[in-house]
Motif scaffolding. Structure first.
Motif, mmCIF file in Angstrom:
data_model
loop_
_atom_site.group_PDB
_atom_site.id
_atom_site.type_symbol
_atom_site.label_atom_id
_atom_site.label_comp_id
_atom_site.label_asym_id
_atom_site.label_seq_id
_atom_site.Cartn_x
_atom_site.Cartn_y
_atom_site.Cartn_z
ATOM 1 N N VAL A 1 0.849 -1.199 0.000
ATOM 2 C CA VAL A 1 0.000 0.000 0.000
ATOM 3 C C VAL A 1 0.882 1.247 0.000
ATOM 4 C CG1 VAL A 1 -1.819 1.283 1.202
ATOM 5 C CG2 VAL A 1 -1.792 -1.222 1.306
ATOM 6 N N TRP A 2 0.543 2.200 -0.857
ATOM 7 C CA TRP A 2 1.315 3.432 -1.024
ATOM 8 C C TRP A 2 0.399 4.651 -0.989
ATOM 9 C CZ3 TRP A 2 6.634 3.215 -2.209
ATOM 10 C CH2 TRP A 2 7.133 1.936 -2.472
ATOM 11 N N VAL A 3 0.942 5.782 -0.550
ATOM 12 C CA VAL A 3 0.297 7.075 -0.768
ATOM 13 C C VAL A 3 1.176 7.812 -1.774
ATOM 14 C CG1 VAL A 3 1.403 8.207 1.236
ATOM 15 C CG2 VAL A 3 -0.705 9.148 0.262
ATOM 16 N N LEU A 4 0.542 8.378 -2.803
ATOM 17 C CA LEU A 4 1.250 9.109 -3.851
ATOM 18 C C LEU A 4 0.714 10.526 -3.925
ATOM 19 C CD1 LEU A 4 1.209 5.961 -4.759
ATOM 20 C CD2 LEU A 4 2.001 6.871 -6.907
ATOM 21 N N CYS A 5 1.616 11.474 -4.140
ATOM 22 C CA CYS A 5 1.263 12.888 -4.206
ATOM 23 C C CYS A 5 1.567 13.389 -5.618
ATOM 24 C CB CYS A 5 2.054 13.675 -3.164
ATOM 25 S SG CYS A 5 1.826 13.030 -1.481
ATOM 26 N N TRP A 6 0.669 14.203 -6.158
ATOM 27 C CA TRP A 6 0.707 14.561 -7.574
ATOM 28 C C TRP A 6 0.594 16.064 -7.788
ATOM 29 C CZ3 TRP A 6 0.811 10.385 -11.013
ATOM 30 C CH2 TRP A 6 0.494 9.147 -10.468
ATOM 31 N N THR A 7 1.291 16.531 -8.821
ATOM 32 C CA THR A 7 1.074 17.861 -9.384
ATOM 33 C C THR A 7 0.755 17.635 -10.866
ATOM 34 O OG1 THR A 7 3.325 18.309 -10.162
ATOM 35 C CG2 THR A 7 2.852 18.773 -7.813
ATOM 36 N N PRO A 8 0.320 18.652 -11.590
ATOM 37 C CA PRO A 8 0.044 18.455 -13.020
ATOM 38 C C PRO A 8 1.282 18.062 -13.834
ATOM 39 C CG PRO A 8 -1.121 20.373 -12.225
ATOM 40 C CD PRO A 8 -0.204 19.935 -11.112
ATOM 41 N N GLN A 9 2.476 18.278 -13.322
ATOM 42 C CA GLN A 9 3.697 17.905 -14.039
ATOM 43 C C GLN A 9 4.074 16.434 -13.826
ATOM 44 O OE1 GLN A 9 3.464 20.839 -12.149
ATOM 45 N NE2 GLN A 9 3.062 21.931 -14.057
ATOM 46 N N ASN A 10 3.447 15.753 -12.885
ATOM 47 C CA ASN A 10 3.784 14.361 -12.579
ATOM 48 C C ASN A 10 3.069 13.416 -13.541
ATOM 49 O OD1 ASN A 10 3.609 15.079 -9.039
ATOM 50 N ND2 ASN A 10 5.371 15.234 -10.371
ATOM 51 N N ASP A 11 3.811 12.444 -14.056
ATOM 52 C CA ASP A 11 3.318 11.527 -15.082
ATOM 53 C C ASP A 11 4.062 10.206 -14.918
ATOM 54 O OD1 ASP A 11 2.812 10.139 -17.497
ATOM 55 O OD2 ASP A 11 3.007 11.931 -18.724
ATOM 56 N N THR A 12 3.343 9.114 -14.775
ATOM 57 C CA THR A 12 3.987 7.805 -14.608
ATOM 58 C C THR A 12 4.515 7.232 -15.912
ATOM 59 O OG1 THR A 12 1.937 6.565 -14.966
ATOM 60 C CG2 THR A 12 2.491 7.189 -12.669
ATOM 61 N N GLY A 13 4.057 7.736 -17.042
ATOM 62 C CA GLY A 13 4.324 7.047 -18.303
ATOM 63 C C GLY A 13 3.491 5.771 -18.352
ATOM 64 N N TRP A 14 3.511 5.106 -19.492
ATOM 65 C CA TRP A 14 2.749 3.868 -19.675
ATOM 66 C C TRP A 14 3.406 2.756 -18.881
ATOM 67 C CZ3 TRP A 14 -1.703 4.909 -21.663
ATOM 68 C CH2 TRP A 14 -1.833 5.952 -22.587
ATOM 69 N N HIS A 15 2.612 2.008 -18.109
ATOM 70 C CA HIS A 15 3.185 0.934 -17.312
ATOM 71 C C HIS A 15 2.149 -0.129 -16.972
ATOM 72 C CE1 HIS A 15 1.371 3.538 -14.236
ATOM 73 N NE2 HIS A 15 1.334 2.466 -13.455
ATOM 74 N N ASP A 16 2.663 -1.297 -16.568
ATOM 75 C CA ASP A 16 1.826 -2.351 -16.005
ATOM 76 C C ASP A 16 2.361 -2.660 -14.611
ATOM 77 O OD1 ASP A 16 3.887 -4.389 -16.015
ATOM 78 O OD2 ASP A 16 3.427 -4.842 -18.106
ATOM 79 N N HIS A 17 1.719 -3.583 -13.920
ATOM 80 C CA HIS A 17 2.110 -3.942 -12.555
ATOM 81 C C HIS A 17 2.526 -5.403 -12.475
ATOM 82 C CE1 HIS A 17 -0.484 -0.386 -12.325
ATOM 83 N NE2 HIS A 17 0.406 0.003 -11.445
ATOM 84 N N ASP A 18 3.037 -5.922 -13.602
ATOM 85 C CA ASP A 18 3.536 -7.280 -13.720
ATOM 86 C C ASP A 18 2.453 -8.267 -13.293
ATOM 87 O OD1 ASP A 18 5.610 -8.958 -14.618
ATOM 88 O OD2 ASP A 18 6.325 -9.270 -12.572
ATOM 89 N N ILE A 19 2.612 -8.979 -12.193
ATOM 90 C CA ILE A 19 1.633 -10.007 -11.791
ATOM 91 C C ILE A 19 0.645 -9.496 -10.747
ATOM 92 C CG2 ILE A 19 3.216 -11.903 -12.335
ATOM 93 C CD1 ILE A 19 3.647 -12.195 -9.256
ATOM 94 N N SER A 20 0.715 -8.223 -10.393
ATOM 95 C CA SER A 20 -0.119 -7.678 -9.319
ATOM 96 C C SER A 20 -1.402 -7.035 -9.836
ATOM 97 C CB SER A 20 0.660 -6.626 -8.524
ATOM 98 O OG SER A 20 1.823 -7.195 -7.969
ATOM 99 N N SER A 21 -2.491 -7.277 -9.120
ATOM 100 C CA SER A 21 -3.719 -6.503 -9.307
ATOM 101 C C SER A 21 -3.589 -5.257 -8.444
ATOM 102 C CB SER A 21 -4.940 -7.313 -8.876
ATOM 103 O OG SER A 21 -5.139 -8.401 -9.741
ATOM 104 N N GLY A 22 -4.424 -4.243 -8.694
ATOM 105 C CA GLY A 22 -4.304 -3.018 -7.922
ATOM 106 C C GLY A 22 -5.611 -2.267 -7.797
ATOM 107 N N ALA A 23 -5.575 -1.255 -6.926
ATOM 108 C CA ALA A 23 -6.698 -0.331 -6.751
ATOM 109 C C ALA A 23 -6.118 1.040 -6.455
ATOM 110 C CB ALA A 23 -7.606 -0.779 -5.619
ATOM 111 N N VAL A 24 -6.806 2.073 -6.948
ATOM 112 C CA VAL A 24 -6.402 3.467 -6.741
ATOM 113 C C VAL A 24 -7.602 4.222 -6.183
ATOM 114 C CG1 VAL A 24 -5.622 5.590 -7.868
ATOM 115 C CG2 VAL A 24 -4.774 3.371 -8.679
#
Length: 193
Positions: free
Chosen positions: A81-104
Motif C-alpha cells: 500500500v502506497w500514498v502518492l502525491c501529484w502535481t500536473p507535471q507528474n506523469d507515470t508514463g505507460w506501465h503495467d504492474h507485472d503479476i499484481s492486481s491493484g486499486a487506486v
C-alpha cells in the motif's frame, strides 16, 4: 474494410467504472488483512478504507513538480500500500504492474487515468477525489495529476516487485522495459500520445 469503434468497457478502462469510496463498506482494512493475496474487490475495499482515514497517510503528503512524492504505508507478503502525491507535471508514463492486481483511491484533487489505444488517441478518464477503481495484472495505463495537490492511495496484491514500463516510438513500435517497484515511473523519452 472499415471498422466501427466499439464502446470501451470497464475491463479496458477501469476508471470509467470508478466507485465513490465513501460508499464502499470495506470487507478488508489494514487491521483485518486475511494473510493471503487479495482480489480486485478486496483491494478496492482496502484502498477505500485507507483513503477515508487521513490519519494513516496525511503526514506523508508533500509535492514536487520534478519528482513525484510517494511513501510506502504497508508491505507484507501479500499486500503493498502506497500514498502518492501529484502535481500536473507528474506523469507515470505507460506501465503495467507485472503479476499484481491493484486499486487506486483518489483522496484529494483529481488524477487522470490514460488507457493506451493502438491506432487511436489514448483514452483519458478523470478520477476526482472520492473515487476508487481497481484493475487486474493485465492492465496497462498511465496516471497523471490533473490538479496541484492531488493525493491517491494505491493497494497491490501480490506486492509489487517488478513493473513493465512502455514506450511507443514515433513509428508505432511498442517496447516494454522491466523496472523495480522502487523506481519512480516516468515517461520514457520516445513516448508519444
Amino acid at each position: 474494410m472499415t471498422t466501427t469503434p466499439q464502446p470501451v468497457n470497464s475491463a479496458e478502462a477501469p476508471a470509467r467504472d470508478a466507485e465513490l469510496w465513501r460508499e464502499v463498506r470495506p470487507s478488508v482494512t489494514l487491521d483485518s488483512l486475511p494473510g493471503r493475496d487479495l482480489d480486485k474487490r478486496e483491494l478496492l475495499d482496502l484502498a477505500s478504507a485507507i483513503a477515508a482515514d487521513p490519519g494513516l497517510w496525511h503526514e506523508h503528503v508533500a509535492f514536487d513538480d520534478d519528482k513525484r512524492h510517494y511513501v510506502s504505508l504497508h508491505r507484507d507478503a501479500h499486500v503493498d500500500v502506497w500514498v502518492l502525491c501529484w502535481t500536473p507535471q507528474n506523469d507515470t508514463g505507460w506501465h503495467d504492474h507485472d503479476i499484481s492486481s491493484g486499486a487506486v483511491a483518489v483522496a484529494e484533487g483529481t488524477l487522470v487515468e490514460h488507457n493506451l489505444a493502438v491506432g487511436a488517441p489514448s483514452l483519458a478518464t478523470d478520477v476526482p477525489a472520492g473515487q476508487v477503481f481497481s484493475f487486474g495484472p493485465d492492465h496497462i495505463h498511465r496516471l497523471t495529476g490533473r490538479d496541484a495537490g492531488s493525493v491517491s492511495v494505491h493497494a497491490y496484491s501480490p506486492p509489487l516487485w517488478r513493473m513493465g514500463q512502455y514506450a511507443v516510438s514515433s513509428t508505432g513500435i511498442l517496447r516494454r522495459t522491466s523496472v523495480s517497484y522502487a523506481d519512480e515511473l516516468r515517461p520514457l523519452d520516445d513516448m508519444v500520445d
